[in-house]
Scaffold this motif. Structure first.
Motif, PDB file in Angstrom:
ATOM      1  N   ALA A   1      70.019   0.592  31.024  1.00  0.00           N
ATOM      2  CA  ALA A   1      70.892  -0.305  30.263  1.00  0.00           C
ATOM      3  C   ALA A   1      72.253   0.343  30.074  1.00  0.00           C
ATOM      4  O   ALA A   1      72.393   1.571  30.143  1.00  0.00           O
ATOM      5  CB  ALA A   1      70.272  -0.632  28.907  1.00  0.00           C
TER       6      ALA A   1
ATOM      7  N   TYR B   1      75.804   0.129  27.501  1.00  0.00           N
ATOM      8  CA  TYR B   1      76.515  -0.360  26.318  1.00  0.00           C
ATOM      9  C   TYR B   1      78.006  -0.301  26.624  1.00  0.00           C
ATOM     10  O   TYR B   1      78.518   0.738  27.072  1.00  0.00           O
ATOM     11  CB  TYR B   1      76.179   0.500  25.101  1.00  0.00           C
ATOM     12  CG  TYR B   1      77.091   0.283  23.923  1.00  0.00           C
ATOM     13  CD1 TYR B   1      76.952  -0.832  23.105  1.00  0.00           C
ATOM     14  CD2 TYR B   1      78.101   1.187  23.639  1.00  0.00           C
ATOM     15  CE1 TYR B   1      77.795  -1.031  22.027  1.00  0.00           C
ATOM     16  CE2 TYR B   1      78.943   0.994  22.557  1.00  0.00           C
ATOM     17  CZ  TYR B   1      78.792  -0.106  21.759  1.00  0.00           C
ATOM     18  OH  TYR B   1      79.632  -0.308  20.701  1.00  0.00           O
TER      19      TYR B   1
ATOM     20  N   ALA C   1      80.126  -5.657  32.960  1.00  0.00           N
ATOM     21  CA  ALA C   1      78.837  -6.276  32.639  1.00  0.00           C
ATOM     22  C   ALA C   1      78.204  -6.915  33.864  1.00  0.00           C
ATOM     23  O   ALA C   1      76.991  -6.772  34.102  1.00  0.00           O
ATOM     24  CB  ALA C   1      79.014  -7.309  31.538  1.00  0.00           C
TER      25      ALA C   1
ATOM     26  N   LEU D   1      74.633  -5.776  35.447  1.00  0.00           N
ATOM     27  CA  LEU D   1      73.513  -6.700  35.579  1.00  0.00           C
ATOM     28  C   LEU D   1      73.059  -6.807  37.031  1.00  0.00           C
ATOM     29  O   LEU D   1      71.851  -6.774  37.323  1.00  0.00           O
ATOM     30  CB  LEU D   1      73.899  -8.068  35.030  1.00  0.00           C
ATOM     31  CG  LEU D   1      74.034  -8.154  33.505  1.00  0.00           C
ATOM     32  CD1 LEU D   1      74.858  -9.366  33.099  1.00  0.00           C
ATOM     33  CD2 LEU D   1      72.655  -8.200  32.841  1.00  0.00           C
TER      34      LEU D   1
ATOM     35  N   ALA E   1      70.215  -3.828  31.959  1.00  0.00           N
ATOM     36  CA  ALA E   1      70.482  -4.674  30.807  1.00  0.00           C
ATOM     37  C   ALA E   1      71.833  -4.293  30.208  1.00  0.00           C
ATOM     38  O   ALA E   1      72.323  -3.178  30.419  1.00  0.00           O
ATOM     39  CB  ALA E   1      69.382  -4.504  29.770  1.00  0.00           C
ATOM     40  N   VAL E   2      72.453  -5.216  29.457  1.00  0.00           N
ATOM     41  CA  VAL E   2      73.798  -4.978  28.931  1.00  0.00           C
ATOM     42  C   VAL E   2      73.855  -5.327  27.446  1.00  0.00           C
ATOM     43  O   VAL E   2      73.461  -6.425  27.030  1.00  0.00           O
ATOM     44  CB  VAL E   2      74.859  -5.803  29.696  1.00  0.00           C
ATOM     45  CG1 VAL E   2      76.232  -5.643  29.038  1.00  0.00           C
ATOM     46  CG2 VAL E   2      74.915  -5.381  31.155  1.00  0.00           C
TER      47      VAL E   2
ATOM     48  N   CYS F   1      76.939  -5.406  24.709  1.00  0.00           N
ATOM     49  CA  CYS F   1      78.392  -5.431  24.806  1.00  0.00           C
ATOM     50  C   CYS F   1      79.010  -5.624  23.427  1.00  0.00           C
ATOM     51  O   CYS F   1      78.443  -6.316  22.568  1.00  0.00           O
ATOM     52  CB  CYS F   1      78.801  -6.578  25.730  1.00  0.00           C
ATOM     53  SG  CYS F   1      80.541  -6.649  26.174  1.00  0.00           S
TER      54      CYS F   1
ATOM     55  N   MET G   1      79.833 -13.748  32.968  1.00  0.00           N
ATOM     56  CA  MET G   1      78.883 -12.840  32.332  1.00  0.00           C
ATOM     57  C   MET G   1      77.579 -13.553  32.013  1.00  0.00           C
ATOM     58  O   MET G   1      76.488 -13.030  32.266  1.00  0.00           O
ATOM     59  CB  MET G   1      79.505 -12.242  31.067  1.00  0.00           C
ATOM     60  CG  MET G   1      80.684 -11.332  31.340  1.00  0.00           C
ATOM     61  SD  MET G   1      81.572 -10.809  29.839  1.00  0.00           S
ATOM     62  CE  MET G   1      80.375  -9.671  29.116  1.00  0.00           C
TER      63      MET G   1
ATOM     64  N   ALA H   1      73.834 -12.861  33.643  1.00  0.00           N
ATOM     65  CA  ALA H   1      72.673 -12.577  32.793  1.00  0.00           C
ATOM     66  C   ALA H   1      71.545 -13.570  33.063  1.00  0.00           C
ATOM     67  O   ALA H   1      70.367 -13.194  33.150  1.00  0.00           O
ATOM     68  CB  ALA H   1      73.082 -12.619  31.326  1.00  0.00           C
TER      69      ALA H   1
ATOM     70  N   ASN I   1      70.361  -9.155  27.476  1.00  0.00           N
ATOM     71  CA  ASN I   1      71.808  -9.172  27.262  1.00  0.00           C
ATOM     72  C   ASN I   1      72.067  -9.457  25.792  1.00  0.00           C
ATOM     73  O   ASN I   1      71.400 -10.289  25.188  1.00  0.00           O
ATOM     74  CB  ASN I   1      72.487 -10.211  28.157  1.00  0.00           C
ATOM     75  CG  ASN I   1      71.917 -11.604  27.961  1.00  0.00           C
ATOM     76  OD1 ASN I   1      72.439 -12.404  27.180  1.00  0.00           O
ATOM     77  ND2 ASN I   1      70.829 -11.914  28.658  1.00  0.00           N
TER      78      ASN I   1
ATOM     79  N   ASP J   1      72.871 -13.226  21.897  1.00  0.00           N
ATOM     80  CA  ASP J   1      72.876 -13.067  23.346  1.00  0.00           C
ATOM     81  C   ASP J   1      74.189 -13.583  23.925  1.00  0.00           C
ATOM     82  O   ASP J   1      75.082 -14.041  23.199  1.00  0.00           O
ATOM     83  CB  ASP J   1      71.673 -13.758  23.984  1.00  0.00           C
ATOM     84  CG  ASP J   1      71.632 -15.265  23.733  1.00  0.00           C
ATOM     85  OD1 ASP J   1      72.634 -15.844  23.237  1.00  0.00           O
ATOM     86  OD2 ASP J   1      70.591 -15.888  24.041  1.00  0.00           O
ATOM     87  N   PHE J   2      74.348 -13.484  25.251  1.00  0.00           N
ATOM     88  CA  PHE J   2      75.597 -13.889  25.886  1.00  0.00           C
ATOM     89  C   PHE J   2      75.870 -15.379  25.685  1.00  0.00           C
ATOM     90  O   PHE J   2      77.036 -15.789  25.611  1.00  0.00           O
ATOM     91  CB  PHE J   2      75.567 -13.563  27.383  1.00  0.00           C
ATOM     92  CG  PHE J   2      75.842 -12.126  27.723  1.00  0.00           C
ATOM     93  CD1 PHE J   2      75.893 -11.140  26.752  1.00  0.00           C
ATOM     94  CD2 PHE J   2      76.052 -11.746  29.055  1.00  0.00           C
ATOM     95  CE1 PHE J   2      76.142  -9.813  27.072  1.00  0.00           C
ATOM     96  CE2 PHE J   2      76.316 -10.431  29.382  1.00  0.00           C
ATOM     97  CZ  PHE J   2      76.355  -9.463  28.404  1.00  0.00           C
TER      98      PHE J   2
END
Length: 330
Positions: free
Chosen positions: A72, A74, A86, A90, A95-96, A98, A112, A116, A123, A306-307
């Motif tokens: 992952a 950050y 990102a 991915l 995993a991301v 942010c 993004m 995801a 995410n 989440d995103f």
């Protein structure tokens, strides 16, 4: 729980400013993580971090994203760089997690989210109000019908100085291209409103800028709707007065005031009364890192944005800048 699910998440940290350094320190002592790599384009940030963590390995952001040593990433870089980092992370199987805002360009935010969704990887965006006791208390109260009919939300922000002193080294925070208090601060309360009242639809939004063409906004005003609930936003920087963070949800039976991020008050028609959020534990970087580690492992992970949620927030934020097609910039 299997050994795979118990293993620590291998996390790389990109961006070693205020938030990046804080999260790095937390992750290094967190039982769910090991941190093999960190990166920042600024030599000063790297050297400062190296002095505190001499055993940490440093690399470039691109090399970190491509590394096979990580589960992952950050990301705590300025927001215009989030999408490239990102999406690459991915697509390389990581995993991301942010920092907010998700991005500046709505197109970048959608890229993004698309990445995801396509990868199915965990995410998340680091909105501290996602898991605070005040948020959870109001959320439960609304679900129980304690507010009655929700009639409106007011958000009021004032700053005698922008950027705030703790952000002085992050020059971009005071610049129009990526910074400003609407992106940096209103986004938190836009997330809170989206979560508790519904997705925001901008109706009239506007910013006023100072004489410096590169500087971020001095004033913001907006009318948005969360479903049928009107949301009024006012914000000012460079004014004489205390730094102010207020979010009010007005109900016909009970109203709620969140002040200074964590102080919650309630009114049943009289004066605001402090609320004890019912023994809910205090949360912070560590609790959100715990939730993210669970998400990476495919476990139930609790309260994280989440995103998809962050993109809704970004679109509401960028309406103030007139870049989503839905707001009026004045």
């Amino acid at each position: 729980m299997s050994e795979e699910r118990r293993r620590r998440v291998r996390l790389g940290v990109i961006g070693l400013g205020v938030m990046g350094s804080r999260t790095l320190d937390c992750a290094l002592s967190h039982p769910d993580y090991v941190v093999p790599l960190a990166a920042d384009l600024g030599a000063g940030a790297v050297e400062r971090t190296r002095a505190s963590h001499p055993d940490l390995t440093f690399t470039t952001p691109a090399e970190l994203v491509a590394s096979g040593e990580l589960d992952a990433v950050y990301i705590a870089t300025p927001p215009a760089s989030h999408a490239r980092l990102a999406v690459d992370a991915l697509r390389s199987g990581k995993a991301v997690f942010c920092e907010k805002p998700l991005a500046v360009s709505p197109a970048d935010g959608r890229l993004m989210l698309d990445a995801a969704t396509a990868t199915g990887l965990a995410n998340a965006v680091n909105f501290p109000l996602a898991d605070t006791p005040a948020t959870l208390h109001v959320e439960r109260a609304l679900a129980a019908g304690e507010a009655g009919e929700v009639r409106g939300v007011d958000i009021r922000l004032t700053f005698p100085l922008w950027p705030r002193p703790f952000q002085a080294t992050a020059v971009w925070v005071g610049e129009r291209a990526e910074g400003g208090f609407v992106r940096e601060v209103f986004s938190h309360f836009a997330y809170l409103t989206d979560r508790l009242a519904g997705p925001l639809r901008p109706v009239r939004t506007g910013l006023r800028f100072p004489g410096d063409p590169a500087a971020s906004e001095s004033d913001a005003h907006g009318l948005l709707y969360a479903g049928e609930v009107p949301v009024h936003v006012t914000g000012r920087a460079g004014v004489a007065g205390p730094e102010t963070y207020e979010w009010v949800l007005w109900g016909t039976r009970r109203s709620y005031l969140l002040r200074d991020w964590r102080d919650l008050f309630v009114s049943d028609g009289g004066a605001w009364t402090p609320v004890d959020p019912g023994g809910l534990p205090e949360r912070g970087e560590g609790s959100r890192l715990t939730s993210f580690a669970r998400a990476v492992r495919g476990e139930p992970f609790g309260d994280l944005a989440d995103f998809a949620a962050a993109l809704r927030v970004q679109e509401a934020v960028e309406a103030f800048h007139g870049t989503d097609g839905g707001g009026v910039n004045a």
